[in-house]
Design a protein around this motif. Sequence first.
Motif, PDB file in Angstrom:
ATOM      1  N   LEU A 124     -17.813  64.059  34.860  1.00  0.00           N
ATOM      2  CA  LEU A 124     -18.042  63.076  33.798  1.00  0.00           C
ATOM      3  C   LEU A 124     -18.397  63.837  32.541  1.00  0.00           C
ATOM      4  O   LEU A 124     -19.384  64.582  32.511  1.00  0.00           O
ATOM      5  N   ARG A 125     -17.587  63.678  31.486  1.00  0.00           N
ATOM      6  CA  ARG A 125     -17.808  64.396  30.229  1.00  0.00           C
ATOM      7  C   ARG A 125     -17.519  63.488  29.056  1.00  0.00           C
ATOM      8  O   ARG A 125     -16.698  62.576  29.142  1.00  0.00           O
ATOM      9  N   ASN A 126     -18.179  63.797  27.942  1.00  0.00           N
ATOM     10  CA  ASN A 126     -17.908  63.133  26.668  1.00  0.00           C
ATOM     11  C   ASN A 126     -18.043  61.613  26.786  1.00  0.00           C
ATOM     12  O   ASN A 126     -17.116  60.857  26.506  1.00  0.00           O
ATOM     13  N   ILE A 127     -19.247  61.188  27.175  1.00  0.00           N
ATOM     14  CA  ILE A 127     -19.561  59.775  27.373  1.00  0.00           C
ATOM     15  C   ILE A 127     -20.372  59.293  26.183  1.00  0.00           C
ATOM     16  O   ILE A 127     -21.297  59.963  25.740  1.00  0.00           O
ATOM     17  N   SER A 128     -20.045  58.091  25.680  1.00  0.00           N
ATOM     18  CA  SER A 128     -20.786  57.503  24.561  1.00  0.00           C
ATOM     19  C   SER A 128     -21.254  56.104  24.906  1.00  0.00           C
ATOM     20  O   SER A 128     -20.492  55.309  25.453  1.00  0.00           O
ATOM     21  N   LEU A 129     -22.521  55.837  24.616  1.00  0.00           N
ATOM     22  CA  LEU A 129     -23.071  54.486  24.641  1.00  0.00           C
ATOM     23  C   LEU A 129     -23.408  54.163  23.196  1.00  0.00           C
ATOM     24  O   LEU A 129     -24.326  54.766  22.628  1.00  0.00           O
ATOM     25  N   ARG A 130     -22.658  53.232  22.591  1.00  0.00           N
ATOM     26  CA  ARG A 130     -22.840  52.936  21.160  1.00  0.00           C
ATOM     27  C   ARG A 130     -22.924  51.440  20.915  1.00  0.00           C
ATOM     28  O   ARG A 130     -22.314  50.648  21.622  1.00  0.00           O
ATOM     29  N   ASP A 131     -23.660  51.108  19.876  1.00  0.00           N
ATOM     30  CA  ASP A 131     -23.741  49.719  19.409  1.00  0.00           C
ATOM     31  C   ASP A 131     -24.175  48.773  20.522  1.00  0.00           C
ATOM     32  O   ASP A 131     -23.548  47.749  20.780  1.00  0.00           O
ATOM     33  N   VAL A 132     -25.279  49.130  21.193  1.00  0.00           N
ATOM     34  CA  VAL A 132     -25.845  48.317  22.268  1.00  0.00           C
ATOM     35  C   VAL A 132     -27.119  47.672  21.735  1.00  0.00           C
ATOM     36  O   VAL A 132     -27.971  48.342  21.164  1.00  0.00           O
ATOM     37  N   SER A 133     -27.241  46.357  21.935  1.00  0.00           N
ATOM     38  CA  SER A 133     -28.442  45.639  21.525  1.00  0.00           C
ATOM     39  C   SER A 133     -28.806  44.633  22.612  1.00  0.00           C
ATOM     40  O   SER A 133     -28.004  43.761  22.945  1.00  0.00           O
ATOM     41  N   CYS A 134     -30.003  44.790  23.189  1.00  0.00           N
ATOM     42  CA  CYS A 134     -30.462  43.927  24.284  1.00  0.00           C
ATOM     43  C   CYS A 134     -31.857  43.406  23.971  1.00  0.00           C
ATOM     44  O   CYS A 134     -32.716  44.177  23.557  1.00  0.00           O
ATOM     45  N   THR A 135     -32.079  42.120  24.205  1.00  0.00           N
ATOM     46  CA  THR A 135     -33.406  41.532  24.042  1.00  0.00           C
ATOM     47  C   THR A 135     -33.809  40.841  25.341  1.00  0.00           C
ATOM     48  O   THR A 135     -32.960  40.487  26.155  1.00  0.00           O
ATOM     49  N   GLY A 136     -35.104  40.673  25.525  1.00  0.00           N
ATOM     50  CA  GLY A 136     -35.598  40.024  26.732  1.00  0.00           C
ATOM     51  C   GLY A 136     -35.427  40.865  27.982  1.00  0.00           C
ATOM     52  O   GLY A 136     -35.369  40.350  29.094  1.00  0.00           O
ATOM     53  N   VAL A 137     -35.387  42.179  27.815  1.00  0.00           N
ATOM     54  CA  VAL A 137     -35.164  43.097  28.934  1.00  0.00           C
ATOM     55  C   VAL A 137     -36.399  43.097  29.834  1.00  0.00           C
ATOM     56  O   VAL A 137     -37.528  43.130  29.355  1.00  0.00           O
ATOM     57  N   GLN A 138     -36.152  43.083  31.143  1.00  0.00           N
ATOM     58  CA  GLN A 138     -37.230  43.005  32.122  1.00  0.00           C
ATOM     59  C   GLN A 138     -37.657  44.370  32.672  1.00  0.00           C
ATOM     60  O   GLN A 138     -38.833  44.695  32.667  1.00  0.00           O
ATOM     61  N   HIS A 139     -36.704  45.151  33.170  1.00  0.00           N
ATOM     62  CA  HIS A 139     -37.063  46.294  34.006  1.00  0.00           C
ATOM     63  C   HIS A 139     -36.987  47.641  33.307  1.00  0.00           C
ATOM     64  O   HIS A 139     -37.967  48.371  33.270  1.00  0.00           O
ATOM     65  N   SER A 140     -35.828  48.026  32.804  1.00  0.00           N
ATOM     66  CA  SER A 140     -35.642  49.373  32.262  1.00  0.00           C
ATOM     67  C   SER A 140     -34.714  49.343  31.058  1.00  0.00           C
ATOM     68  O   SER A 140     -33.779  48.545  31.003  1.00  0.00           O
ATOM     69  N   ALA A 141     -34.961  50.259  30.126  1.00  0.00           N
ATOM     70  CA  ALA A 141     -34.079  50.376  28.962  1.00  0.00           C
ATOM     71  C   ALA A 141     -32.726  50.954  29.337  1.00  0.00           C
ATOM     72  O   ALA A 141     -31.751  50.797  28.612  1.00  0.00           O
ATOM     73  N   GLY A 142     -32.631  51.622  30.484  1.00  0.00           N
ATOM     74  CA  GLY A 142     -31.361  52.167  30.955  1.00  0.00           C
ATOM     75  C   GLY A 142     -31.580  53.322  31.905  1.00  0.00           C
ATOM     76  O   GLY A 142     -32.677  53.877  31.982  1.00  0.00           O
ATOM     77  N   TYR A 143     -30.524  53.647  32.624  1.00  0.00           N
ATOM     78  CA  TYR A 143     -30.544  54.758  33.568  1.00  0.00           C
ATOM     79  C   TYR A 143     -29.251  55.543  33.446  1.00  0.00           C
ATOM     80  O   TYR A 143     -28.170  54.958  33.375  1.00  0.00           O
ATOM     81  N   VAL A 144     -29.357  56.861  33.449  1.00  0.00           N
ATOM     82  CA  VAL A 144     -28.221  57.758  33.682  1.00  0.00           C
ATOM     83  C   VAL A 144     -28.721  58.749  34.722  1.00  0.00           C
ATOM     84  O   VAL A 144     -29.621  59.547  34.445  1.00  0.00           O
TER      85      VAL A 144
END
Length: 105
Positions: A7-27
Amino acid sequence: DAGTPSLRNISLRDVSCTGVQHSAGYVLGLPEHPPENLRIEDYRVVFDPQATPGEPDMAEGIVAVAREGFRVLNVKGLVLENVQIEGADGPTFIKDNVFMKGDVT
């Protein structure tokens, strides 16, 4: 192992989340074959102040969490740009075996 995908050259862009319960994210990369060149850009998470602990989706063996920052494990070449995590209980990023872009390995 030749059967392990790269896995190479991965982008997470323009993400907007509200009311999140558990985690901001995982990699969660493999220590023997980490993802390379991960860019997280214009990424915003706002936690629900009333969040209750739960297990994140698709991540076996992770304990139940509430309002946890973004967890990054085993990544080479991480770039963070304009990342906002609001309302986390603890650090906004939890990094283990992560090399930021430009780090000497």
